[in-house]
Write an enzyme that holds these catalytic residues in place. Sequence first.
Site, PDB file in Angstrom:
ATOM      1  N   THR A  60      38.233  47.057  36.395  1.00 24.09           N
ATOM      2  CA  THR A  60      39.133  47.812  37.266  1.00 24.09           C
ATOM      3  C   THR A  60      38.891  47.415  38.709  1.00 24.09           C
ATOM      4  O   THR A  60      37.812  46.961  39.062  1.00 24.09           O
ATOM      5  CB  THR A  60      38.918  49.333  37.096  1.00 24.09           C
ATOM      6  OG1 THR A  60      39.653  50.012  38.106  1.00 24.09           O
ATOM      7  CG2 THR A  60      37.461  49.715  37.224  1.00 24.09           C
ATOM      8  N   ARG A 102      48.428  47.101  30.874  1.00 28.74           N
ATOM      9  CA  ARG A 102      49.610  46.399  31.352  1.00 28.74           C
ATOM     10  C   ARG A 102      49.313  45.843  32.742  1.00 28.74           C
ATOM     11  O   ARG A 102      48.502  46.391  33.469  1.00 28.74           O
ATOM     12  CB  ARG A 102      50.790  47.372  31.418  1.00 28.74           C
ATOM     13  CG  ARG A 102      51.194  47.787  30.031  1.00 28.74           C
ATOM     14  CD  ARG A 102      52.183  48.919  29.940  1.00 28.74           C
ATOM     15  NE  ARG A 102      53.133  49.054  31.021  1.00 28.74           N
ATOM     16  CZ  ARG A 102      54.353  49.580  30.872  1.00 28.74           C
ATOM     17  NH1 ARG A 102      54.769  49.958  29.680  1.00 28.74           N
ATOM     18  NH2 ARG A 102      55.144  49.729  31.886  1.00 28.74           N
TER      19      ARG A 102
END
Length: 378
Positions: A189, A283
């Site tokens: 992330t 995604r």
Amino acid sequence: MIVDTETRLIAPHGGELVDRTGDRPSGVDALETLTLTSRELSDLDMLASGALSPLEGFMGREDYESVLESMRLSSGLPWALPVCLAVDAAPSGDQVALADQSGMLYAVLEVEGTYEYDQEREAQAAFRTTDHAHPGVARLYEQKPLYLAGRVTVFERTVPPFPELAKDPAETRAEFAERGWRRVVGFQTRNPIHRAHEYLTKVALETVDGLLIHPLVGDTKSDDVPAATRVECYRALLDGYYPADRVVLSAFPAAMRYAGPREAIWHAICRKNYGCSHFIVGRDHAGVGDYYGTYDAQLIFDEFEPHELDIEPMFFEHSFWCRACGSMASAKTCPHDSDQHVFLSGTKVREMLGAGELPPEEFSRPEVAEVLIEAYHR
Ligand SMILES: [Zn+2]
């Protein structure tokens, strides 16, 4: 899964964890010195630690061409992005010293050769675009005109921005093994973790032994949330909502390339070296702007046979709180209309945080939102 017999974890990419650290050789100060960019420095440090196993240095022409053409090293092993060192001219000696902008020396490179490369061709192959407005392409176009290949020996490690979160692949592997984990899912992330990310990391964790939250803290675009704020958010979330014995938080030292699909493959391979058997791919992984299709970073995994990468990708949809389901869900698992879904755009969230307002609890944990609000008002 090919298993490392000692730790029972997934084997590193190519079989062996590379270690390119070593002692400072005498006479290094007399060598010709090359100054590395911040991206090259972070690649250098990842070469040192084995995060880029099986690479032992900056790529030669054969590997480079093969990676651009077929997403494989010349040995046939999957590899998605060039790891190259750009220079102005071929060095005169057979060794050079590698330094940062301040002149601090980090490594010695054994010169194997230099070669020309075509920036537009690399941009098209690696980034799928030749547009100067793409941040990864822009950085590529600013590079020096030749690539220098050679094995490195790193005698000085870069100072990590968060020393307590800096863990080399050998260290995460030792930690996983000590906890008795065999199957570990890695989560990449570069943003604060909201409920949606919490949900998918926990869904993934349900099926494996442990979770590595591995935020990227290297160079990112300047409009991303600052790394220090993101780290504070992870701590707040982990302290309140994750079982401590199932999660490891560590920083991923890579520089962001924004190469979308190819970077997703590259990120997965790196995490395999850190000991992850599974890797979460959402995604728009590692994308930027509208250069990549929503599912491109998931579809690209189909270009490999499953055994080739060995690490198992776990694909996720966007998720949200559904009032009718009374739980987190996604388009895959919830039959209700979108008016039942708690969804806020990134712009809306930034507006609320900027105004000191907490987003709904179904969207963001208040502990996380509070860190962000504070950061907005610093
Ligand atoms: Zn629902």
